[in-house]
Design a protein around this motif. Structure first.
Motif, PDB file in Angstrom:
ATOM      1  N   ARG A  89       9.342 -30.502 -17.787  1.00  0.00           N
ATOM      2  CA  ARG A  89       9.278 -29.097 -17.373  1.00  0.00           C
ATOM      3  C   ARG A  89      10.248 -28.232 -18.174  1.00  0.00           C
ATOM      4  O   ARG A  89      10.027 -27.022 -18.328  1.00  0.00           O
ATOM      5  N   PHE A  90      11.307 -28.845 -18.686  1.00  0.00           N
ATOM      6  CA  PHE A  90      12.344 -28.076 -19.372  1.00  0.00           C
ATOM      7  C   PHE A  90      12.597 -28.548 -20.799  1.00  0.00           C
ATOM      8  O   PHE A  90      13.212 -27.804 -21.572  1.00  0.00           O
ATOM      9  N   GLU A  91      12.147 -29.736 -21.152  1.00  0.00           N
ATOM     10  CA  GLU A  91      12.192 -30.210 -22.544  1.00  0.00           C
ATOM     11  C   GLU A  91      10.853 -30.822 -22.874  1.00  0.00           C
ATOM     12  O   GLU A  91      10.494 -31.894 -22.378  1.00  0.00           O
ATOM     13  N   GLU A  92      10.124 -30.139 -23.747  1.00  0.00           N
ATOM     14  CA  GLU A  92       8.753 -30.507 -24.058  1.00  0.00           C
ATOM     15  C   GLU A  92       8.637 -31.900 -24.675  1.00  0.00           C
ATOM     16  O   GLU A  92       7.595 -32.553 -24.570  1.00  0.00           O
ATOM     17  N   ARG A  93       9.723 -32.395 -25.272  1.00  0.00           N
ATOM     18  CA  ARG A  93       9.642 -33.701 -25.939  1.00  0.00           C
ATOM     19  C   ARG A  93       9.323 -34.829 -24.952  1.00  0.00           C
ATOM     20  O   ARG A  93       8.874 -35.906 -25.372  1.00  0.00           O
ATOM     21  N   PHE A  94       9.534 -34.610 -23.650  1.00  0.00           N
ATOM     22  CA  PHE A  94       9.226 -35.638 -22.661  1.00  0.00           C
ATOM     23  C   PHE A  94       7.768 -35.599 -22.204  1.00  0.00           C
ATOM     24  O   PHE A  94       7.375 -36.386 -21.342  1.00  0.00           O
ATOM     25  N   ASP A  95       6.972 -34.727 -22.805  1.00  0.00           N
ATOM     26  CA  ASP A  95       5.533 -34.662 -22.548  1.00  0.00           C
ATOM     27  C   ASP A  95       4.819 -35.341 -23.720  1.00  0.00           C
ATOM     28  O   ASP A  95       4.715 -34.770 -24.810  1.00  0.00           O
ATOM     29  N   LEU A  96       4.331 -36.554 -23.499  1.00  0.00           N
ATOM     30  CA  LEU A  96       3.739 -37.331 -24.603  1.00  0.00           C
ATOM     31  C   LEU A  96       2.363 -36.825 -24.996  1.00  0.00           C
ATOM     32  O   LEU A  96       1.867 -37.187 -26.068  1.00  0.00           O
ATOM     33  N   ALA A  97       1.753 -36.003 -24.163  1.00  0.00           N
ATOM     34  CA  ALA A  97       0.502 -35.387 -24.587  1.00  0.00           C
ATOM     35  C   ALA A  97       0.737 -34.448 -25.765  1.00  0.00           C
ATOM     36  O   ALA A  97      -0.145 -34.249 -26.608  1.00  0.00           O
ATOM     37  N   LYS A  98       1.951 -33.892 -25.851  1.00  0.00           N
ATOM     38  CA  LYS A  98       2.301 -32.988 -26.938  1.00  0.00           C
ATOM     39  C   LYS A  98       3.112 -33.674 -28.030  1.00  0.00           C
ATOM     40  O   LYS A  98       3.049 -33.267 -29.191  1.00  0.00           O
ATOM     41  N   HIS A  99       3.867 -34.692 -27.647  1.00  0.00           N
ATOM     42  CA  HIS A  99       4.738 -35.392 -28.602  1.00  0.00           C
ATOM     43  C   HIS A  99       4.595 -36.893 -28.407  1.00  0.00           C
ATOM     44  O   HIS A  99       5.478 -37.558 -27.856  1.00  0.00           O
ATOM     45  N   PRO A 100       3.454 -37.457 -28.835  1.00  0.00           N
ATOM     46  CA  PRO A 100       3.120 -38.846 -28.489  1.00  0.00           C
ATOM     47  C   PRO A 100       4.069 -39.891 -29.044  1.00  0.00           C
ATOM     48  O   PRO A 100       4.119 -41.006 -28.525  1.00  0.00           O
ATOM     49  N   ASN A 101       4.836 -39.570 -30.075  1.00  0.00           N
ATOM     50  CA  ASN A 101       5.743 -40.568 -30.662  1.00  0.00           C
ATOM     51  C   ASN A 101       7.157 -40.547 -30.058  1.00  0.00           C
ATOM     52  O   ASN A 101       7.966 -41.401 -30.403  1.00  0.00           O
ATOM     53  N   GLU A 102       7.447 -39.584 -29.188  1.00  0.00           N
ATOM     54  CA  GLU A 102       8.823 -39.453 -28.710  1.00  0.00           C
ATOM     55  C   GLU A 102       9.297 -40.715 -27.983  1.00  0.00           C
ATOM     56  O   GLU A 102      10.440 -41.147 -28.158  1.00  0.00           O
ATOM     57  N   ALA A 103       8.446 -41.325 -27.197  1.00  0.00           N
ATOM     58  CA  ALA A 103       8.871 -42.520 -26.449  1.00  0.00           C
ATOM     59  C   ALA A 103       9.146 -43.698 -27.374  1.00  0.00           C
ATOM     60  O   ALA A 103       9.912 -44.606 -27.011  1.00  0.00           O
ATOM     61  N   ASN A 104       8.533 -43.713 -28.561  1.00  0.00           N
ATOM     62  CA  ASN A 104       8.779 -44.795 -29.520  1.00  0.00           C
ATOM     63  C   ASN A 104      10.207 -44.789 -30.044  1.00  0.00           C
ATOM     64  O   ASN A 104      10.643 -45.742 -30.689  1.00  0.00           O
ATOM     65  N   ARG A 105      10.944 -43.733 -29.763  1.00  0.00           N
ATOM     66  CA  ARG A 105      12.304 -43.581 -30.275  1.00  0.00           C
ATOM     67  C   ARG A 105      13.350 -44.050 -29.259  1.00  0.00           C
ATOM     68  O   ARG A 105      14.546 -43.879 -29.458  1.00  0.00           O
ATOM     69  N   PHE A 106      12.865 -44.674 -28.180  1.00  0.00           N
ATOM     70  CA  PHE A 106      13.742 -45.201 -27.139  1.00  0.00           C
ATOM     71  C   PHE A 106      13.355 -46.652 -26.858  1.00  0.00           C
ATOM     72  O   PHE A 106      12.222 -47.066 -27.078  1.00  0.00           O
ATOM     73  N   GLY A 107      14.333 -47.406 -26.340  1.00  0.00           N
ATOM     74  CA  GLY A 107      14.116 -48.826 -26.084  1.00  0.00           C
ATOM     75  C   GLY A 107      14.823 -49.707 -27.092  1.00  0.00           C
ATOM     76  O   GLY A 107      14.401 -50.839 -27.335  1.00  0.00           O
ATOM     77  N   TYR A 108      15.943 -49.224 -27.636  1.00  0.00           N
ATOM     78  CA  TYR A 108      16.654 -49.938 -28.695  1.00  0.00           C
ATOM     79  C   TYR A 108      18.064 -50.338 -28.259  1.00  0.00           C
ATOM     80  O   TYR A 108      18.566 -49.901 -27.222  1.00  0.00           O
ATOM     81  N   ILE A 109      18.679 -51.156 -29.071  1.00  0.00           N
ATOM     82  CA  ILE A 109      20.100 -51.430 -28.964  1.00  0.00           C
ATOM     83  C   ILE A 109      20.834 -50.354 -29.759  1.00  0.00           C
ATOM     84  O   ILE A 109      20.528 -50.112 -30.929  1.00  0.00           O
ATOM     85  N   VAL A 110      21.800 -49.707 -29.102  1.00  0.00           N
ATOM     86  CA  VAL A 110      22.551 -48.618 -29.727  1.00  0.00           C
ATOM     87  C   VAL A 110      23.963 -49.119 -30.014  1.00  0.00           C
ATOM     88  O   VAL A 110      24.643 -49.621 -29.113  1.00  0.00           O
TER      89      VAL A 110
END
Length: 672
Positions: free
Chosen positions: A311-332
């Motif tokens: 609702r406040f950051e469009e990057r969390f809407d994968l219909a608009k930004h389908p690759n954003e979730a691919n950038r999480f799930g790593y060892i930092v």
């Protein structure tokens, strides 16, 4: 520790799933246990993982069990213990404290002879100039400078005898315990969402030893190393997948720079002094995932996420930004000695629901990182670097996690499959054990999975592991190698979805309500080996139940344990186990337990500490000098609200996730 204020009467609320409230299940992992397991592959169920059981009769010597805390009020373990007989000499000092009894008390309960101190609480200032915390006047700007919410992994970089740097993961937020009148993400105002985003991530704070004891307190002065990372902190993708088209977005067309880290659970420390932080249940932050196989395999929902950050950051809407979730799930990887450095997301270690990453040095000087994927029916992984660790060469060592080989585990039992019916009954040979192999998925230059490029293996690691036939496990969480023997231990938390017909020798109960511990002995005790033997020293639950096992130790002299989660070792080689789920599974508070894993006292499990109502026992960490236990109770008050809390720990007013240190008042090593 003395109470700082009178405590309110505490209503105990019902719990579900693995022992957490439904609200926390939604906020922590997106109700993972209430949905079908994402692993629908046809990988076979290999052999069970229980371990050396004595005769069936001796393993079942305790009587029938009653219900609730009273049934688990076992006689306290004193310094005397049963001798398991000749032939198994005790290799190192074993714990001798009197066990804390199971309870539902709203405090951190510790053994006689010990003291404790709350080092830092949610909202306490971290950065110089940060405002003091006011629960009724929170702002995102303030939270970015204050200690974040739920504490999970704890790491400690000791600078010298009396000074050190504490790292703490802030896994997720319980908004109903943070904000007055909070209802849900669909109606939350923007400031609440921004505060929650700022309360994720991690904190580094400087500590100073107090009066030469095992007590550590926040350091005074400039605190130059103090740092806050959040869900918005810029982080660099590194390794072979960095820049791949699957990681490119509208805001980051190069596919190398990510805003923030999410749901950081366990972690590890490197020999070169950096912290490794593991992104776990990242899937539940994203809305409107495309309905495809890769998203389904990671539990990505096609509808709206409960938090509604979109609702406040469009990057969390994968219909608009389908690759954003691919950038999480790593060892930092985070460098505590360089507060201005970018955190590094190491793609070479794969993408999945990372529970942690713990390091061993191979015989030829390379580094191996062990990692669990915390999902029902998912896998155990290992990474081995291509280059060798060079002591003292920090610049070189900071490159080690970008090149090497990523493996996934396949386990085979050595008893017939028909001997496993889900009841947890021992096979005829009296042991749950077998052999295993680490199957190579890829190096930094070559994929070994048909149909997958190197980058695809590293971004869609679960699918690659499905393809090579990895073994489905019961929520593999933290790994920890013994500093004494080099054996590697994995906490398998539980699996409510395993049916009796799916039981096998590495996972012998179906459903597996209480979890178990896996012990791995790699060929030649070399972390670089690709073959190993395995067994199960602990099958968790009420020791009075038939399907529990404590390495053959007399079960009338051990304490109950359920849902093992995080692991650590003391310098003597005793395994410390924290739990996440005892309230729902056993009706008692979560706890920190300790058990010898070698010698004639192997399996003599004691309870060192219990945590407050609704809290999960996180951390834990034993200082290198064995004088301090760091413990991080997270989400105290689970099941309540800020207005009607089920816990008021630590200060007697409202619940605040915090980190405590525990030490022996006579200066002894912890565990004595």
């Amino acid at each position: 520790m003395p109470e700082s204020a009178p405590r309110r009467p505490l209503p105990l609320l019902g719990q579900v799933g693995g022992g957490r409230s439904r609200a926390t299940c939604a906020l922590r992992c997106g109700d993972a246990c209430f949905h079908p397991a994402p692993n629908t592959s046809a990988n076979p169920y290999f052999g069970d993982i229980f371990q050396k059981a004595l005769s069936r009769r001796s393993a079942l010597r305790a009587g029938a069990v009653g219900a609730g805390v009273s049934a688990l009020g076992l006689s306290a373990l004193g310094t005397a213990a049963a001798d398991r007989g000749p032939g198994r000499p005790h290799p190192a000092p074993r714990p001798t404290f009197t066990s804390v009894q199971p309870n539902t008390d709203d405090k951190v309960t510790i053994p006689r002879g010990y003291d404790q101190h709350v080092i830092i609480r949610w909202g306490d200032p971290v950065l110089p100039g940060a405002p003091e915390f006011d629960v009724d006047a929170q702002t995102a700007e303030a939270q970015e400078q204050q200690f974040g919410y739920n504490c999970d992994y704890v790491g400690f970089h000791q600078l010298d005898d009396d000074n050190g740097l504490l790292w703490v993961n802030h896994e997720y937020t319980n908004e109903e315990l943070m904000f007055p009148g909070y209802t849900d993400g669909a109606t939350a105002d923007e400031e609440h969402v921004r505060i929650a985003m700022a309360a994720h991530g991690g904190s580094i704070v400087e500590l100073k030893r107090h009066a030469g004891t095992g007590e550590w307190r926040l350091a005074d002065g400039e605190r130059a190393f103090n740092r806050r990372l959040t869900a918005s902190t810029p982080m660099r993708l590194t390794g072979p997948a960095a820049g791949h088209e699957l990681l490119r977005t509208q805001d980051d067309p190069d596919g190398t720079l990510v805003k923030g880290m999410l749901n950081n659970c366990a972690g590890g420390m490197t020999p070169w002094g950096t912290f490794l932080s593991a992104e776990e249940n990242f899937n539940q932050y994203f809305s409107n995932a495309p309905a495809d196989a890769p998203n389904a395999r990671y539990g990505m929902g096609t509808g709206l996420a409960g938090r509604r950050w979109d609702r406040f950051e469009e990057r969390f809407d994968l219909a608009k930004h389908p690759n954003e979730a691919n950038r999480f799930g790593y060892i930092v990887e985070i460098d505590p000695l360089d507060p201005g450095s970018e955190p590094l997301k190491r793609t070479m270690l794969g993408r999945f629901k990372h529970e942690g990453a713990t390091i061993r040095i191979t015989d030829d000087g390379r580094v191996a990182a062990y990692m669990g994927d915390d999902e029902r029916f998912d896998y155990m992984y290992k990474f081995v670097s291509a280059k060798k660790y060079v002591e003292g060469s920090r610049r070189h060592n900071l490159t080690l996690l970008d090149t090497g080989t990523l493996y996934v585990a396949r386990l085979t039992g050595n008893s017939p499959a028909e001997e496993f019916d889900g009841s947890g009954a021992l096979p005829e040979d009296g042991e749950f054990d077998g052999s295993g192999e680490w199957i190579a998925l890829c190096t930094d230059t070559e994929s070994f999975v048909p149909g997958f490029s190197v980058a695809e293996v590293l971004v869609r690691t679960r699918l690659a592991a499905d393809t090579v036939g990895a073994t489905k496990m019961d929520r593999p969480e933290d790994f920890e190698p013994s500093p004494v023997t080099g054996k590697v231990y994995c906490a398998l938390t539980n699996n409510s979805a395993r049916e009796p017909g799916q039981a096998d020798e590495p996972n012998p109960r179906g459903p597996n309500k209480h979890g178990h511990i896996l012990e791995i002995v790699e060929a030649g005790s070399d972390a670089g080996a690709t073959e190993f033997a395995w067994n199960v020293p602990i099958v968790c639950g009420n020791p009075e139940d038939e399907d529990t096992y404590y390495a053959g130790f007399d079960k009338s002299k051990v304490m109950p344990i359920s849902a093992p989660d995080n692991l650590t070792f003391d310098k003597d080689g005793n395994l410390w186990i924290s739990t996440d789920g005892q309230p729902g599974a056993l009706g008692i508070n979560d706890a920190l337990h300790v058990v010898p894993v070698e010698g004639r006292f192997r399996g003599e499990l004691r309870t060192f500490a219990t945590v407050p109502v609704g809290a999960e026992a996180c951390g834990p960490l034993i200082s290198k000098d064995n004088k301090t236990v760091f413990l991080a109770p997270q989400h105290p008050g689970d099941g309540g609200t800020l207005a009607e809390p089920t816990s008021t720990w630590p200060d007697g007013d409202f619940p605040r996730p915090s980190v405590v240190c525990i030490w022996h008042t006579a200066g002894r090593d912890v565990g004595r």
